[in-house]
Scaffold this motif. Structure first.
Motif, PDB file in Angstrom:
ATOM      1  N   UNK A 186       1.034  -1.171   0.066  1.00 25.75           N
ATOM      2  CA  UNK A 186       0.148   0.065  -0.070  1.00 25.75           C
ATOM      3  C   UNK A 186       0.866   1.287   0.121  1.00 25.75           C
ATOM      4  N   UNK A 187       2.053   1.178  -0.413  1.00 32.73           N
ATOM      5  CA  UNK A 187       3.051   2.256  -0.396  1.00 32.73           C
ATOM      6  C   UNK A 187       3.842   1.970  -1.674  1.00 32.73           C
ATOM      7  N   UNK A 188       3.477   2.240  -2.939  1.00 31.03           N
ATOM      8  CA  UNK A 188       4.110   1.917  -3.964  1.00 31.03           C
ATOM      9  C   UNK A 188       4.121   2.805  -5.128  1.00 31.03           C
ATOM     10  N   UNK A 189       4.907   3.020  -6.008  1.00 26.98           N
ATOM     11  CA  UNK A 189       4.621   3.901  -7.123  1.00 26.98           C
ATOM     12  C   UNK A 189       3.796   3.142  -8.230  1.00 26.98           C
ATOM     13  N   UNK A 190       2.503   3.230  -7.917  1.00 31.08           N
ATOM     14  CA  UNK A 190       1.548   2.280  -8.541  1.00 31.08           C
ATOM     15  C   UNK A 190       1.174   2.801 -10.077  1.00 31.08           C
ATOM     16  N   UNK A 191       1.453   3.849 -10.258  1.00 33.91           N
ATOM     17  CA  UNK A 191       1.307   4.252 -11.752  1.00 33.91           C
ATOM     18  C   UNK A 191       2.369   3.689 -12.608  1.00 33.91           C
ATOM     19  N   UNK A 192       3.719   3.637 -12.070  1.00 35.15           N
ATOM     20  CA  UNK A 192       4.499   3.138 -12.670  1.00 35.15           C
ATOM     21  C   UNK A 192       4.727   1.560 -12.798  1.00 35.15           C
ATOM     22  N   UNK A 193       4.511   0.874 -11.718  1.00 35.80           N
ATOM     23  CA  UNK A 193       4.349  -0.241 -11.815  1.00 35.80           C
ATOM     24  C   UNK A 193       3.138  -0.821 -12.410  1.00 35.80           C
ATOM     25  N   UNK A 194       1.945  -0.215 -12.806  1.00 31.10           N
ATOM     26  CA  UNK A 194       0.864  -0.460 -13.678  1.00 31.10           C
ATOM     27  C   UNK A 194       1.126  -0.640 -14.922  1.00 31.10           C
ATOM     28  N   UNK A 195       2.052   0.513 -15.317  1.00 26.71           N
ATOM     29  CA  UNK A 195       2.460   0.666 -16.864  1.00 26.71           C
ATOM     30  C   UNK A 195       3.135  -0.927 -17.075  1.00 26.71           C
ATOM     31  N   UNK A 196       4.242  -1.047 -16.178  1.00 30.43           N
ATOM     32  CA  UNK A 196       4.924  -2.041 -16.426  1.00 30.43           C
ATOM     33  C   UNK A 196       4.037  -3.513 -16.505  1.00 30.43           C
ATOM     34  N   UNK A 197       3.032  -3.769 -15.718  1.00 25.88           N
ATOM     35  CA  UNK A 197       2.122  -4.657 -15.638  1.00 25.88           C
ATOM     36  C   UNK A 197       2.594  -5.847 -14.768  1.00 25.88           C
ATOM     37  N   UNK A 198       3.999  -6.108 -14.755  1.00 23.00           N
ATOM     38  CA  UNK A 198       4.518  -7.117 -14.035  1.00 23.00           C
ATOM     39  C   UNK A 198       5.147  -8.303 -14.885  1.00 23.00           C
ATOM     40  N   UNK A 199       5.984  -8.958 -14.319  1.00 23.90           N
ATOM     41  CA  UNK A 199       6.723  -9.762 -15.196  1.00 23.90           C
ATOM     42  C   UNK A 199       5.662 -11.211 -15.497  1.00 23.90           C
ATOM     43  N   UNK A 200       4.631 -11.184 -14.764  1.00 28.85           N
ATOM     44  CA  UNK A 200       3.764 -12.257 -15.222  1.00 28.85           C
ATOM     45  C   UNK A 200       3.000 -12.224 -16.414  1.00 28.85           C
ATOM     46  N   UNK A 201       3.217 -10.865 -16.722  1.00 27.38           N
ATOM     47  CA  UNK A 201       2.441 -10.278 -17.974  1.00 27.38           C
ATOM     48  C   UNK A 201       3.183  -9.769 -19.070  1.00 27.38           C
ATOM     49  N   UNK A 238      -4.643   6.959  -3.395  1.00 26.94           N
ATOM     50  CA  UNK A 238      -4.885   5.978  -2.225  1.00 26.94           C
ATOM     51  C   UNK A 238      -5.591   4.818  -2.948  1.00 26.94           C
ATOM     52  N   UNK A 239      -6.579   5.004  -3.651  1.00 24.76           N
ATOM     53  CA  UNK A 239      -7.492   3.928  -4.403  1.00 24.76           C
ATOM     54  C   UNK A 239      -6.424   2.898  -5.121  1.00 24.76           C
ATOM     55  N   UNK A 240      -5.113   3.323  -5.586  1.00 28.63           N
ATOM     56  CA  UNK A 240      -4.184   2.436  -6.203  1.00 28.63           C
ATOM     57  C   UNK A 240      -3.917   1.329  -5.289  1.00 28.63           C
ATOM     58  N   UNK A 241      -4.010   1.456  -3.935  1.00 26.07           N
ATOM     59  CA  UNK A 241      -3.300   0.598  -2.867  1.00 26.07           C
ATOM     60  C   UNK A 241      -4.295  -0.671  -2.925  1.00 26.07           C
ATOM     61  N   UNK A 242      -5.400  -0.747  -3.441  1.00 25.58           N
ATOM     62  CA  UNK A 242      -6.456  -1.665  -3.099  1.00 25.58           C
ATOM     63  C   UNK A 242      -6.640  -2.711  -4.362  1.00 25.58           C
ATOM     64  N   UNK A 243      -6.600  -4.134  -4.114  1.00 23.02           N
ATOM     65  CA  UNK A 243      -6.983  -4.852  -4.998  1.00 23.02           C
ATOM     66  C   UNK A 243      -8.242  -4.888  -5.048  1.00 23.02           C
ATOM     67  N   UNK A 244      -8.669  -5.250  -6.535  1.00 25.16           N
ATOM     68  CA  UNK A 244      -9.945  -5.137  -7.150  1.00 25.16           C
ATOM     69  C   UNK A 244     -10.609  -6.662  -7.189  1.00 25.16           C
ATOM     70  N   UNK A 245     -11.912  -6.802  -7.309  1.00 24.72           N
ATOM     71  CA  UNK A 245     -12.495  -8.245  -7.548  1.00 24.72           C
ATOM     72  C   UNK A 245     -12.057  -9.102  -8.270  1.00 24.72           C
TER      73      UNK A 245
END
Length: 286
Positions: A105-120, A171-178
């Protein structure tokens, strides 16, 4: 989102060995050089001739490279701190094995979401440093890992990542979605569950409230991993939930084994054991 991705250490894996040794690190909060130092120390507890195949990190890594990325991190003003992750990007900090982290819940989420993660298909953020993604599964050195980034949203979870983005809220970026939770719920046959939140049922009280997420506990019950690893509360603990060994990790500054600890995975039995981190009498007397 839930597709299985197979990842191997960059210098290959000892497939003939029955044992896989890996490290789990708690909340880094941007202290990457300190983490590298602890990783050097923890290797002293490896059995002779063995090596660390992977490093798993349980969120709140804070892999911020510059001031712009720091502004993507949700935190109180007094806790806003630019990390030294740029030194890892430049190769000045090295970790000795591939490092895979989830988000807290403390991350540079915009950057991480652009990266998408190695699993994707996301690229490494630094040499041998990978963001796993929001949710899904990977296989690392023959260990099957399910993961869920972020924490539970107060009240009802947003349905999708699109809904979360539309909120335009750091703040909403910190939460996982359904949909991310469902992606993990639908998995089968995992060895490890990696989340930032603890499962409910530990009995630990933080700020007068029992900690834990019922959704994470449900994942434990459904997936039946050999072990699960969690961060968030800056407390090292070990307990059992519904027959699953649960390891909570501490944070930077707490050392070995509270923050950084060594584990053994047995390929044959699919069991996971934390190694002892005790100096011999000879070493202690030096």
């Amino acid at each position: 989102m839930s597709r299985e991705t197979s990842l191997q250490p960059t210098d290959g894996v000892q497939e003939s060995s029955q044992k896989v040794f890996f490290v789990v690190a708690g909340d880094v909060h941007g202290r990457w050089e300190e983490l590298a130092g602890e990783l050097d120390l923890v290797r002293a507890f490896l059995p002779s001739g063995q090596r660390v195949e992977a490093i798993l990190q349980v969120g709140d890594a804070e892999a911020t490279r510059d001031v712009a990325e720091l502004q993507e991190v949700f935190a109180k003003p007094e806790r806003h701190r630019l990390s030294d992750f740029h030194l890892a990007v430049e190769g000045q900090i090295q970790f000795g094995a591939p490092l895979y982290f989830i988000g807290g819940n403390h991350e540079p989420w915009a950057t991480l979401d652009r990266n998408k993660g190695v699993s994707r298909g996301g690229a490494p953020l630094a040499p041998d440093v990978y963001f796993l993604g929001r949710s899904g599964s990977v296989t690392i050195a023959d260990v099957h890992i399910a993961f869920l980034s972020g924490i539970r949203r107060p009240g009802r979870a947003l349905e999708s990542a699109v809904d979360r983005t539309s909120c335009n809220s750091i703040k909403e970026n910190n939460y996982y979605c359904a949909e991310e939770l469902r992606a993990v719920r639908e998995l089968q046959s995992v060895d490890i569950l990696l989340t930032h939140e603890w499962p409910s049922g530990s009995g630990f009280v933080h700020k007068r409230d029992l900690v834990g997420d019922e959704n994470v506990r449900e994942l434990l019950t459904r997936l039946r991993p050999s072990a699960s690893f969690h961060g968030h509360y800056h407390r090292a603990d070990q307990f059992c939930i519904d027959g699953v060994s649960v390891f909570a990790r501490g944070r930077y500054g707490q050392g070995i084994p509270e923050w950084v600890a060594l584990f053994e995975f047995d390929r044959e039995t699919r069991s996971i054991t934390q190694l002892q981190h005790l100096e011999s009498e000879t070493e202690a007397s030096r």
